[in-house]
Design a protein around this motif. Structure first.
Motif, PDB file in Angstrom:
ATOM      1  N   ILE A 101       0.833  -1.209   0.000  1.00  0.00           N
ATOM      2  CA  ILE A 101       0.000   0.000   0.000  1.00  0.00           C
ATOM      3  C   ILE A 101       0.863   1.253   0.000  1.00  0.00           C
ATOM      4  CG2 ILE A 101      -1.719   1.320   1.283  1.00  0.00           C
ATOM      5  CD1 ILE A 101      -2.889  -1.185   0.077  1.00  0.00           C
ATOM      6  N   ASP A 102       1.924   1.252   0.784  1.00  0.00           N
ATOM      7  CA  ASP A 102       2.772   2.439   0.925  1.00  0.00           C
ATOM      8  C   ASP A 102       3.606   2.716  -0.325  1.00  0.00           C
ATOM      9  OD1 ASP A 102       1.824   2.749   3.487  1.00  0.00           O
ATOM     10  OD2 ASP A 102       3.540   1.759   4.438  1.00  0.00           O
ATOM     11  N   ASN A 103       3.744   1.720  -1.194  1.00  0.00           N
ATOM     12  CA  ASN A 103       4.627   1.872  -2.360  1.00  0.00           C
ATOM     13  C   ASN A 103       3.903   1.615  -3.673  1.00  0.00           C
ATOM     14  OD1 ASN A 103       7.494   2.225  -1.136  1.00  0.00           O
ATOM     15  ND2 ASN A 103       6.636   0.500   0.024  1.00  0.00           N
ATOM     16  N   LEU A 104       2.638   2.009  -3.734  1.00  0.00           N
ATOM     17  CA  LEU A 104       1.866   1.796  -4.965  1.00  0.00           C
ATOM     18  C   LEU A 104       2.526   2.447  -6.172  1.00  0.00           C
ATOM     19  CD1 LEU A 104      -1.794   2.341  -3.672  1.00  0.00           C
ATOM     20  CD2 LEU A 104      -0.764   0.182  -4.378  1.00  0.00           C
ATOM     21  N   HIS A 105       3.205   3.568  -5.959  1.00  0.00           N
ATOM     22  CA  HIS A 105       3.823   4.286  -7.074  1.00  0.00           C
ATOM     23  C   HIS A 105       4.924   3.480  -7.739  1.00  0.00           C
ATOM     24  CE1 HIS A 105       6.295   5.149  -3.542  1.00  0.00           C
ATOM     25  NE2 HIS A 105       7.301   5.404  -4.361  1.00  0.00           N
ATOM     26  N   ARG A 106       5.405   2.448  -7.088  1.00  0.00           N
ATOM     27  CA  ARG A 106       6.501   1.645  -7.641  1.00  0.00           C
ATOM     28  C   ARG A 106       6.005   0.515  -8.549  1.00  0.00           C
ATOM     29  NH1 ARG A 106      10.551   0.818  -2.404  1.00  0.00           N
ATOM     30  NH2 ARG A 106      10.915   3.056  -2.009  1.00  0.00           N
ATOM     31  N   TYR A 107       4.697   0.292  -8.575  1.00  0.00           N
ATOM     32  CA  TYR A 107       4.143  -0.835  -9.324  1.00  0.00           C
ATOM     33  C   TYR A 107       3.431  -0.353 -10.582  1.00  0.00           C
ATOM     34  CZ  TYR A 107       4.871  -3.461  -4.979  1.00  0.00           C
ATOM     35  OH  TYR A 107       5.425  -4.061  -3.872  1.00  0.00           O
ATOM     36  N   SER A 108       3.383  -1.222 -11.585  1.00  0.00           N
ATOM     37  CA  SER A 108       2.563  -0.949 -12.765  1.00  0.00           C
ATOM     38  C   SER A 108       1.099  -1.173 -12.413  1.00  0.00           C
ATOM     39  CB  SER A 108       2.958  -1.871 -13.924  1.00  0.00           C
ATOM     40  OG  SER A 108       2.565  -3.216 -13.641  1.00  0.00           O
ATOM     41  N   TYR A 115      -9.580   2.671  -7.391  1.00  0.00           N
ATOM     42  CA  TYR A 115      -9.238   3.354  -6.141  1.00  0.00           C
ATOM     43  C   TYR A 115      -7.751   3.213  -5.831  1.00  0.00           C
ATOM     44  CZ  TYR A 115     -14.278   3.540  -5.821  1.00  0.00           C
ATOM     45  OH  TYR A 115     -15.595   3.785  -6.103  1.00  0.00           O
ATOM     46  N   PHE A 116      -7.196   2.054  -6.150  1.00  0.00           N
ATOM     47  CA  PHE A 116      -5.753   1.886  -5.989  1.00  0.00           C
ATOM     48  C   PHE A 116      -4.994   2.760  -6.973  1.00  0.00           C
ATOM     49  CE2 PHE A 116      -7.365  -1.838  -3.845  1.00  0.00           C
ATOM     50  CZ  PHE A 116      -6.473  -2.028  -2.804  1.00  0.00           C
ATOM     51  N   PHE A 117      -5.503   2.883  -8.211  1.00  0.00           N
ATOM     52  CA  PHE A 117      -4.845   3.740  -9.196  1.00  0.00           C
ATOM     53  C   PHE A 117      -4.918   5.207  -8.767  1.00  0.00           C
ATOM     54  CE2 PHE A 117      -6.254   0.471 -12.629  1.00  0.00           C
ATOM     55  CZ  PHE A 117      -5.303  -0.433 -12.178  1.00  0.00           C
ATOM     56  N   ALA A 118      -6.024   5.584  -8.120  1.00  0.00           N
ATOM     57  CA  ALA A 118      -6.144   6.957  -7.620  1.00  0.00           C
ATOM     58  C   ALA A 118      -5.098   7.235  -6.550  1.00  0.00           C
ATOM     59  CB  ALA A 118      -7.547   7.190  -7.058  1.00  0.00           C
ATOM     60  N   LEU A 119      -4.973   6.330  -5.588  1.00  0.00           N
ATOM     61  CA  LEU A 119      -3.996   6.534  -4.501  1.00  0.00           C
ATOM     62  C   LEU A 119      -2.570   6.434  -5.010  1.00  0.00           C
ATOM     63  CD1 LEU A 119      -4.519   7.132  -1.444  1.00  0.00           C
ATOM     64  CD2 LEU A 119      -6.528   6.473  -2.775  1.00  0.00           C
ATOM     65  N   GLN A 120      -2.362   5.664  -6.084  1.00  0.00           N
ATOM     66  CA  GLN A 120      -1.039   5.590  -6.697  1.00  0.00           C
ATOM     67  C   GLN A 120      -0.579   6.976  -7.160  1.00  0.00           C
ATOM     68  OE1 GLN A 120      -0.951   3.696 -10.565  1.00  0.00           O
ATOM     69  NE2 GLN A 120       0.992   2.667 -10.138  1.00  0.00           N
ATOM     70  N   GLN A 121      -1.533   7.828  -7.559  1.00  0.00           N
ATOM     71  CA  GLN A 121      -1.222   9.159  -8.080  1.00  0.00           C
ATOM     72  C   GLN A 121      -1.439  10.276  -7.052  1.00  0.00           C
ATOM     73  OE1 GLN A 121      -3.007   9.579 -12.263  1.00  0.00           O
ATOM     74  NE2 GLN A 121      -4.023   7.731 -11.514  1.00  0.00           N
ATOM     75  N   TRP A 122      -2.014   9.945  -5.912  1.00  0.00           N
ATOM     76  CA  TRP A 122      -2.370  10.952  -4.906  1.00  0.00           C
ATOM     77  C   TRP A 122      -1.103  11.537  -4.288  1.00  0.00           C
ATOM     78  CZ3 TRP A 122      -6.316  13.825  -3.828  1.00  0.00           C
ATOM     79  CH2 TRP A 122      -6.532  14.363  -2.546  1.00  0.00           C
ATOM     80  N   PRO A 123      -0.896  12.858  -4.342  1.00  0.00           N
ATOM     81  CA  PRO A 123       0.386  13.433  -3.893  1.00  0.00           C
ATOM     82  C   PRO A 123       0.504  13.652  -2.393  1.00  0.00           C
ATOM     83  CG  PRO A 123      -1.005  15.148  -4.820  1.00  0.00           C
ATOM     84  CD  PRO A 123      -1.762  13.858  -4.997  1.00  0.00           C
TER      85      PRO A 123
END
Length: 477
Positions: free
Chosen positions: A44-51, A272-280
Motif C-alpha cells: 500500500i505504501d509503495n503503490l507508485h513503484r508498481y505498474s 481506487y488503488f490507481f487513484a492513490l497511486q497518483q495521490w500526492p
C-alpha cells in the motif's frame, strides 16, 4: 476464497468460478466474499513503484483463489487494462479525452511520421489519470476505455473470466443484463465475439442518451439488445425474475453481467488503488465522492478500503433518486420508483448493491455513517456544476461527474481541512445534448463515437412484462 449468499450466509458457499457463472445465488441473494483480504502495508505504501497491471493482479488474486491459473489471471488483467484500437493508415490515436491532459500516440507506435498502409491495430493502455481541479479537489477520469465509461474495466474482466470458465461447455451461457446507460455498451464491447457466450441487454426506451444507445445497439453476432417500454427498475426487475424462474434456468444457462456479479463488481476496486497511486498527499488520505446509482462502484471502493487502502471518507453522490441519502438521514430504507434525470445511469430507485454495503458494516447504521455521507443533487444543480467547472477551471464534466464534484464540494465546505477526489465516470460526449447547451460549445467526437454514426441500430422493442422476456429467451436461439 469462498462466497456466500447474503440471503443465507451459513449455506451454499461457492468459489469464484461458480459465483461468476451463476451471477446470483439460487436463493436470489447476492454473493459476498467470506473473507476480505488485507494487503501488506509495504504494498500500500509503495503503490507508485508498481505498474497498473501488477496492482490489479495483487488486488484481485485473493478473490479468484485457485479457479484461475496465475498465467491466465495475468492475461485477463492485461486485457482488462489494455484494449485493441484500430485506425486508417497514417491516423493517430487519441488516447486521452477532454477533461485531462491531451496526448496523442502514433498509430504506428512511433513519432517518425511514416504513413502506415491499411488499418492499424494497436494495444492501447486504459488510462486512469488523476486531474487536479483546485488545490483541494481532483478528478479521477475513468472514461478512457473502449466505450468511454468506467464500466469497461468490470465488463472486460468478467467477460474474459467467463470465457475461460465456460470453455468446452455443451451449451452456451446466456448473459442477461439490465442497463441504465453505460453498462450496456461496456458489456456489449467486452463480450463481443466471446465464444460460447450469448448476451441479452435490456435497456429503458428513451431513457439512455443517444450515444449510449448507439453503443449497445450496433453489435451483431452474440449481442442482442431489448428496448423496454419502461424504466431501468423495470428492466432490472425483469432480469431478477428470469434468474428466479426455475423453468427458465432449466432451459438456459443463465448468468448476469450487472454489478451484482462478483466478476463485474470486484475489479472496480482497481480504480481506487490507481487513484492513490497518483495521490500526492501521502499523509493526507482523500475523501472520495462516487456518483452512485446501483452502488456497485462505491461498494468496490469500500472493499478496497477494507483491504487497507487509505481513504478518509466516502461520499455517495446521488441525483434526486435519494433512497440512500434519506436512509442515512432517517434510518428508514424505502425503495421507490426511479425518477428520470440528466444523470441517467444513476436513475435507480432500488439499488441492488446497497445490501453489500450494509453487510460490510454489519447492518449498523451508526458505524456506516462514520465512513459514508450522501448528498442528493437536482438537475438544475447538476447543470450549474457543469457550467461552473467549465467556466472557472476549464474542466469538462459529464452529468454524473458533475454530481460527484458538487457533492464533494459540499462535504469539503462542511469539513474544512480535507482534500478529495470525485470520480468522472463517463466521457461528456455521451451526454452532448445536456452538456453542449450548458457550456455553449460543441464537444469534439472521439473516434470511437464517430465510428458509430453510420452503424445500423439493432434492437427489439418489448413491453415491461416478464412473460414477454421469458418467451423471447426460450425462442430467440
Amino acid at each position: 476464497m469462498n462466497y456466500y449468499s447474503l440471503n443465507n450466509p451459513n449455506n451454499n458457499h461457492v468459489d469464484f468460478k461458480e459465483a461468476t457463472i451463476r451471477g446470483q445465488a439460487p436463493d436470489r441473494g447476492l454473493y459476498f466474499p467470506k473473507d476480505v483480504p488485507v494487503l501488506p502495508d509495504d504494498f500500500i505504501d509503495n503503490l507508485h513503484r508498481y505498474s497498473r497491471e501488477e496492482i490489479a493482479f495483487r488486488v484481485i488474486r485473493p478473490y479468484t483463489g485457485d479457479t484461475l491459473p496465475e498465467a491466465e489471471l495475468e492475461r485477463i488483467v492485461y486485457e482488462t487494462l489494455n484494449f485493441e484500437a484500430s485506425a486508417p493508415g497514417g491516423a493517430r490515436f487519441d488516447t486521452h479525452a477532454l477533461g485531462g491532459a491531451h496526448v496523442e500516440a502514433s498509430a504506428t507506435g512511433d513519432n517518425s511520421g511514416a504513413q502506415a498502409v491499411g488499418p492499424v491495430i494497436q494495444n492501447l493502455p486504459f488510462e486512469f489519470p488523476l486531474v487536479n481541479i483546485t488545490a483541494d479537489i481532483a478528478s479521477l477520469e475513468l472514461f478512457h476505455g473502449p466505450t468511454l465509461a468506467f464500466k469497461d474495466v468490470g465488463a472486460r474482466f468478467m467477460s474474459r473470466c467467463l470465457g475461460y470458465f465456460v470453455r468446452g461447455n455443451d451449451r452456451p451461457v446466456t448473459v442477461l443484463v439490465a442497463t441504465s446507460g453505460d453498462t450496456g455498451g461496456a458489456v456489449a464491447s467486452g463480450f463481443y465475439g466471446i465464444d460460447e457466450v450469448e448476451v441479452v441487454i435490456l435497456y429503458p426506451s428513451g431513457k439512455v442518451s443517444s450515444v449510449q444507445e448507439q453503443q449497445l445497439t450496433t453489435y451483431d453476432k452474440n449481442i442482442t439488445a431489448l428496448e423496454i417500454d419502461g424504466s431501468f427498475d423495470d428492466c432490472q426487475k425483469m432480469v431478477k425474475e428470469a434468474f428466479a424462474d426455475p423453468t427458465l434456468r432449466e432451459e438456459l444457462f443463465l448468468t448476469s453481467a450487472n454489478s451484482i456479479n462478483v466478476a463485474r463488481w470486484l475489479p472496480q476496486q482497481f480504480y481506487y488503488f490507481f487513484a492513490l497511486q497518483q495521490w500526492p498527499y501521502k499523509d493526507h488520505p482523500p475523501v472520495i465522492s462516487v456518483p452512485s446509482g446501483n452502488f456497485g462502484n462505491l461498494c468496490a471502493g469500500m472493499m478496497a478500503w477494507l483491504s487497507g487502502l487509505p481513504v478518509a471518507h466516502f461520499i455517495a453522490a446521488c441525483n434526486v433518486n435519494d433512497v440512500v441519502p434519506i436512509y442515512l438521514r432517517t434510518g428508514t430504507y424505502e425503495p421507490k420508483a426511479a425518477r428520470p434525470t440528466l444523470s441517467n445511469a444513476m436513475d435507480v430507485g432500488n439499488p441492488s448493491n446497497f445490501i453489500r454495503i450494509l453487510e460490510i458494516f454489519h447492518q449498523q447504521l451508526p458505524t456506516l455513517k462514520q465512513v459514508l455521507s450522501s448528498y442528493s443533487i437536482t438537475d438544475e444543480e447538476t447543470s450549474a456544476a457543469i457550467q461552473a467547472l467549465w467556466k472557472d477551471y476549464h474542466y469538462l464534466a459529464d452529468p454524473h461527474g458533475a454530481v460527484g464534484a458538487l457533492a464533494l464540494q459540499r462535504y469539503l465546505r462542511e469539513h474544512r481541512g480535507n482534500k478529495g477526489i470525485f470520480l468522472e465516470t463517463a466521457h461528456p460526449v455521451k451526454f452532448y445534448n445536456t452538456v453542449e447547451p450548458v457550456i455553449g460549445q460543441t464537444i469534439p467526437q472521439p473516434e470511437v463515437v464517430a465510428a458509430l454514426q453510420h452503424k445500423e441500430k439493432r434492437s427489439k422493442k418489448m413491453d415491461a412484462r416478464y412473460s414477454e422476456l421469458k418467451d423471447f429467451l426460450l425462442s430467440y436461439r
